[in-house]
Design a protein around this motif. Sequence first.
Motif, PDB file in Angstrom:
ATOM      1  N   TRP A   1      -1.209  -4.916  -2.244  1.00 19.71           N
ATOM      2  CA  TRP A   1      -2.205  -4.278  -3.105  1.00 19.71           C
ATOM      3  C   TRP A   1      -2.501  -5.148  -4.316  1.00 19.71           C
ATOM      4  CZ3 TRP A   1      -5.849  -0.948  -2.726  1.00 19.71           C
ATOM      5  CH2 TRP A   1      -6.393  -0.334  -3.850  1.00 19.71           C
TER       6      TRP A   1
ATOM      7  N   ARG B   1      -9.031  -6.015  -2.505  1.00 21.59           N
ATOM      8  CA  ARG B   1      -7.922  -5.171  -2.932  1.00 21.59           C
ATOM      9  C   ARG B   1      -6.709  -5.317  -2.008  1.00 21.59           C
ATOM     10  NH1 ARG B   1     -10.616   0.616  -3.086  1.00 21.59           N
ATOM     11  NH2 ARG B   1     -11.603  -0.285  -1.230  1.00 21.59           N
ATOM     12  N   ILE B   2      -6.914  -5.875  -0.826  1.00 20.55           N
ATOM     13  CA  ILE B   2      -5.839  -5.999   0.164  1.00 20.55           C
ATOM     14  C   ILE B   2      -5.567  -7.471   0.443  1.00 20.55           C
ATOM     15  CG2 ILE B   2      -5.087  -5.490   2.512  1.00 20.55           C
ATOM     16  CD1 ILE B   2      -5.254  -3.002   0.802  1.00 20.55           C
TER      17      ILE B   2
ATOM     18  N   GLN C   1      -4.048  -4.915  -7.682  1.00 20.54           N
ATOM     19  CA  GLN C   1      -4.512  -3.997  -8.718  1.00 20.54           C
ATOM     20  C   GLN C   1      -5.662  -4.623  -9.506  1.00 20.54           C
ATOM     21  OE1 GLN C   1      -3.128  -0.892  -9.014  1.00 20.54           O
ATOM     22  NE2 GLN C   1      -4.794  -0.420 -10.446  1.00 20.54           N
TER      23      GLN C   1
ATOM     24  N   ILE D   1       0.825  -1.207   0.000  1.00 20.23           N
ATOM     25  CA  ILE D   1       0.000   0.000   0.000  1.00 20.23           C
ATOM     26  C   ILE D   1       0.861   1.260   0.000  1.00 20.23           C
ATOM     27  CG2 ILE D   1      -1.968  -1.141   1.049  1.00 20.23           C
ATOM     28  CD1 ILE D   1      -1.143   0.036   3.732  1.00 20.23           C
TER      29      ILE D   1
ATOM     30  N   ARG E   1      -5.089   3.321  -0.959  1.00 18.91           N
ATOM     31  CA  ARG E   1      -4.788   1.961  -0.514  1.00 18.91           C
ATOM     32  C   ARG E   1      -4.930   1.832   1.003  1.00 18.91           C
ATOM     33  NH1 ARG E   1       0.379   0.475  -4.494  1.00 18.91           N
ATOM     34  NH2 ARG E   1      -0.698   1.033  -6.439  1.00 18.91           N
TER      35      ARG E   1
END
Length: 508
Positions: free
Chosen positions: A379, A388-389, A381, A273, A283
């Motif tokens: 992260w 997303r994490i 993408q 992030i 992020r």
Amino acid sequence: MADRDPKQLPASFLTMDIPDEAATRQIANDLALVLKAGDVVCLSGDLGAGKSTFTRALLRSFAGDPELEVPSPTFTLVQTYTFDRFDLSHFDLYRLEDPEELEELGLDELLQTGAALIEWPEMAGGLLPQDALWIRIGQPDEDTDARGFSFCSTAPQWRQRLELTRDIRAFVEQTEFHGAGRRFLAGDASLRTFETVEAGDRTAVLMRWPFQSGAVSETVRTYMQKVHLAQDCRAVIAIGGELRGHGFLAPQVFAADPEKGLVLSGYLGSETIVRNEEPVPERYRAAVDVLARMHGIAWPDTVDTGEGTTYEVPVYSPEALITEASLFLDWYVPETTGGPADEGTRKDFEALWRAALDGLEDAQRGWVLRDFHSPNLLWQQGAAGTDRIGLIDFQDTVIGPVAYDLASLTFDARADIAPELETALLEAYLSARENQASGFDKAGFSRAYAVMAAQRISKILGIFVRLARRDHKPAYLAHLPRMQSYLDRVLDRPAMSDLKDWYARYRP
């Protein structure tokens, strides 16, 4: 350097028949994973035996670059390669005219920060380190490329390291990643080490957990027990499985050997992030969303490991929290004042922390992943929502005040979080939790957040000094100004006045 007559080396502790050049490259790959700064590897064999092939393969594996240019240092005698992990120097002593010339080549100096690979070590006339690893390579078979490899050393750690890397190779060969290339990934602040394992277009992460093999002293083990740090890789399997079961992105476990402390799991990439050493607000906000959702779930005290056993998630007790905070006294205070904290200072410190923690009796408790900060938040993408994490390094999960993980994120030990961003992230979290449940105790959470932040920052200040002084990793001292600034910020929070007064008196 101690005299060592190469003709009087100890008996081989390992011999191997290598069928072809591909197998030679694999052995070089596996040795590259266990090299350490200060090592000397001597490659002995006649012309054409394969010394240069082995060295070239090891250097390329170490670099993670199969196309790395590795010229022979026959005329220059030594070629040094600079890598992030440490430097490697390739010596070819075939044209060495006098053993004493070895000193002029600077081997001693090079070994202070790197390792050395030496072809034709016999030319050194016994001036190589006593604890070097010698690899004798036999001539290839007339009809095939088969060779015999023989390993010997007076240093027992070489046997241990080679057994370790061979165990890992044997483990990987039993999985769908058989024949994979291995590459060092991480192994610094923790006793655990990590590799990437690549087969075709697939990548996995191999974690080695050494606690069961005598790698930890009784003092360290006692401390780990006291603060509830996991000592068994079953924690990774259990916690990761439960996180995935609730829809969070934790690595899938492909294979595990808990008795040897080996876990092969999915690779979630390397992008965190942080970008260019700066936090990316979008992020961090996504990470806040993960925590808010996580803290709305009732997590179990006992988790099924899926292999007929269960794992008990430990409670983050006041004793554990105070013991961790006391690392500030044990390491940071002596570093900055030149002497240890006296017994009276320690008693005052512990009493103030106990009172602060007693004030959190009504704080929400749940799973605390414990190192919820940028190095462990990957992260993804193009993903959406909490996907997303990617979550890693959660094996030390405990049951405690959930505010701890938010403080880990907003006072990130590895990235500078400005006050404005910290405030925005805290407000985003509080808003998300209030939308989850009308009875959310915003004031109580904010109080727990300040106390947990001060505890974690105090602990990390001690840990970073300990890594620098005890473990000879001075780079961690560069993070101290950030943590000191965070501590000032946290101690200005409401309900922190007593601790602020103590730190004002005893913190330089």
